[in-house]
Enzyme design. Structure first.
Site, PDB file in Angstrom:
ATOM      1  CG  ASP A 104      -1.946   1.101   1.238  1.00 18.63           C
ATOM      2  OD1 ASP A 104      -1.786   2.074   0.467  1.00 18.63           O
ATOM      3  OD2 ASP A 104      -2.909   1.005   2.018  1.00 18.63           O
ATOM      4  CG  HIS A 105       3.201   4.046  -3.142  1.00 11.82           C
ATOM      5  ND1 HIS A 105       4.236   4.274  -2.248  1.00 11.82           N
ATOM      6  CD2 HIS A 105       3.710   4.363  -4.364  1.00 11.82           C
ATOM      7  CE1 HIS A 105       5.294   4.710  -2.888  1.00 11.82           C
ATOM      8  NE2 HIS A 105       5.009   4.772  -4.179  1.00 11.82           N
ATOM      9  NE  ARG A 106      -4.182   3.817   1.515  1.00  9.65           N
ATOM     10  CZ  ARG A 106      -5.312   3.354   2.051  1.00  9.65           C
ATOM     11  NH1 ARG A 106      -6.366   4.161   2.174  1.00  9.65           N
ATOM     12  NH2 ARG A 106      -5.394   2.104   2.463  1.00  9.65           N
TER      13      ARG A 106
END
Length: 494
Positions: A464-466
């Site tokens: 998850d790039h968040r």
């Protein structure tokens, strides 16, 4: 969950067998009206979108009635069985079947009675009074149901409409002659039962055409749409070329199904497939996925696996490459704890977990399940091997509990068992990373300056790039790869 409807009769309601679930399908009844039950005795098995669960009754008594037949999907909070706790005085005869249960239940208040025209086949009458308190009620399985759970959601008409057919006719259709005390369950495979339920067809009214009296898909479609079955008999009687067309040929196609049953199969989206689809769509369009790949030489890992199989501490345990891969991922998470986190959208916070519940994607007869090993980070290698073996065996038997599939933090999916080199795995909802392991193949590889045949595989890590930057994700994947190339790093890094 129970409700008093008479002085000595208690109603047992469908509990919330998994956090957030709103309905469950009754797979099998283990008791019949007139049977004596004891506190803690399993009375039925139900299936949710997550697992099959056996439900125990919380008191002693005599079964008075079963409100739903097998194969019925029931809302959480709905009464499914009535038990006379006084010992059976006034219990209904054994011949009573679930489809007739409403006639035996007490009258409901005016505001809780079904509206005119609403189908309620096999549905128990709602209780007269609401439970005291507005919080979640304690139940036998799960975390309790919300006060609003007893409100019926709009249901698809065909799904709950069951034709009322006399027991004598049902017995004849099943090939049993006269009406027995308790009708036998029609023979049909699970996909056929699901099709019948979705089309609103009572299998007891279907004439079987399969071997040994088994009901087929064609039998169900014929029962659901008799006009379509009659169409082939009418078709040869079409007018001659010089005769004007009559209304009959025009109306016949309207009764035919919208797809070719001989060339297509429609599978209802429900159960595990429905839950999986919703989870994957939610994950793919909520968490921005990034996937990185690395191809590595795992020859030393395979040698370690063979040595572990001969180790007396590992005797009787499942030892395979997945065990070492799992330990490698746990070590990488320990070195980079920030990857073991989740995104809290409501609070606008990143929740870093100080524990690892390691999920293992498993292909089962019920579909894709992702149970997880609780506190896998604290387990030794033999303990992890035991946990993996138990997890896989339970999943294959279809006995994975809802609790075993909740609270995962990171996951491994082994697509290599299908001969696939790699993939771009989608995150399990609420998790930050998932590692895909490809097939291990003997390939030419440069080893110590020379081209030699080596065991090679490809790893893929989606995150998850968040909350996981490219640098962090790359370090985690690089650590897993380094351990699988040089397993001794489990000692130096562990």
């Amino acid at each position: 969950m129970t409700t008093m409807t008479e002085a000595s009769v208690r109603e047992f309601k469908m509990p919330d067998v998994g956090e957030g679930l709103t309905e469950a399908e009754i797979l099998k009844w283990y008791v019949q009206p007139g049977d004596t039950v004891t506190d803690g005795q399993v009375v039925c098995e139900v299936e949710t979108a997550k697992a099959a669960v056996e439900l125990p009754i919380p008191y002693d008594g005599v079964v008075r009635s079963l409100h739903f037949p097998e194969g019925t999907t029931v809302d959480v909070g709905t009464s499914i069985i009535a038990v006379d706790v006084a010992g059976g005085a006034g219990a209904v005869p054994v011949a009573e079947v679930p489809a007739q249960a409403p006639a035996q239940t007490p009258a409901a208040p005016e505001e809780s009675r079904p509206k005119p025209g609403t189908a309620t086949a096999g549905t128990a009458t709602p209780e007269a009074a609401k439970p005291v308190g507005s919080g979640r009620q304690p139940v036998l399985v799960g975390y309790g149901v919300a006060a609003s759970s007893t409100k019926r959601r709009p249901r698809k008409g065909p799904e709950i409409t069951v034709p009322q057919v006399p027991d004598t006719i049902q017995a004849e259709l099943n090939g049993h002659g006269g009406a027995p005390a308790v009708r036998e369950r029609p023979l049909a495979k699970p996909p056929v039962r699901k099709l019948a339920k979705d089309l609103g067809v009572d299998l007891a009214t279907v004439v079987p055409s399969g071997p040994d009296g088994i009901i087929t898909r064609e039998d169900v479609h014929a029962a659901a749409n008799p006009a379509a079955v009659a169409a082939p008999a009418i078709e040869p009687a079409t007018p001659a070329p010089g005769v004007p067309a009559t209304p009959a040929p025009v109306t016949a196609p309207a009764a035919v199904a919208s797809y070719d049953t001989a060339r297509e199969t429609r599978v209802p989206v429900k159960g595990v497939r429905k839950a999986t689809a919703a989870a994957m769509v939610g994950s793919a369009f909520t968490a921005p996925h990034v996937t990185e790949f690395v191809t590595i030489d795992v020859t030393r890992t395979l040698k370690l696996v063979e040595e572990l199989k001969r180790d007396k501490e590992m005797q009787g345990l499942r030892v395979n490459p997945l065990l070492v891969i799992a330990k490698a991922l746990l070590t990488a998470v320990k070195r980079h704890p920030e990857v073991n986190a989740s995104w809290d959208e409501a609070a606008q916070e990143i929740v870093v977990k100080h524990y690892v519940n390691l999920g293992i994607a498993a292909a089962t007869p019920r579909g894709l399940l992702v149970p997880n090993i609780k506190d896998a980070h604290a387990q030794t290698l033999p303990q992890l091997a035991q946990s993996l073996g138990d997890l896989v065996s339970t999943a294959r038997e279809g006995k994975t509990s809802p609790a075993a599939m909740q609270g995962g933090t990171v996951t491994i999916t082994n697509v290599g068992v299908f001969g696939v080199d790699t993939g771009t795995p989608i995150l399990n909802p609420g998790e930050s990373a998932i590692l895909a392991v490809g097939a291990i193949r003997l390939q030419p590889w440069v080893h110590k300056g020379k081209v030699k045949p080596r065991q090679v595989t490809t790893l893929a890590l989606s995150f998850d790039h968040r909350l996981v930057d490219g640098e962090l994700g790359s370090k985690v994947l690089a650590d897993v790869a380094a351990i699988l190339e040089q397993p001794k790093k489990l000692i130096t890094w562990g």
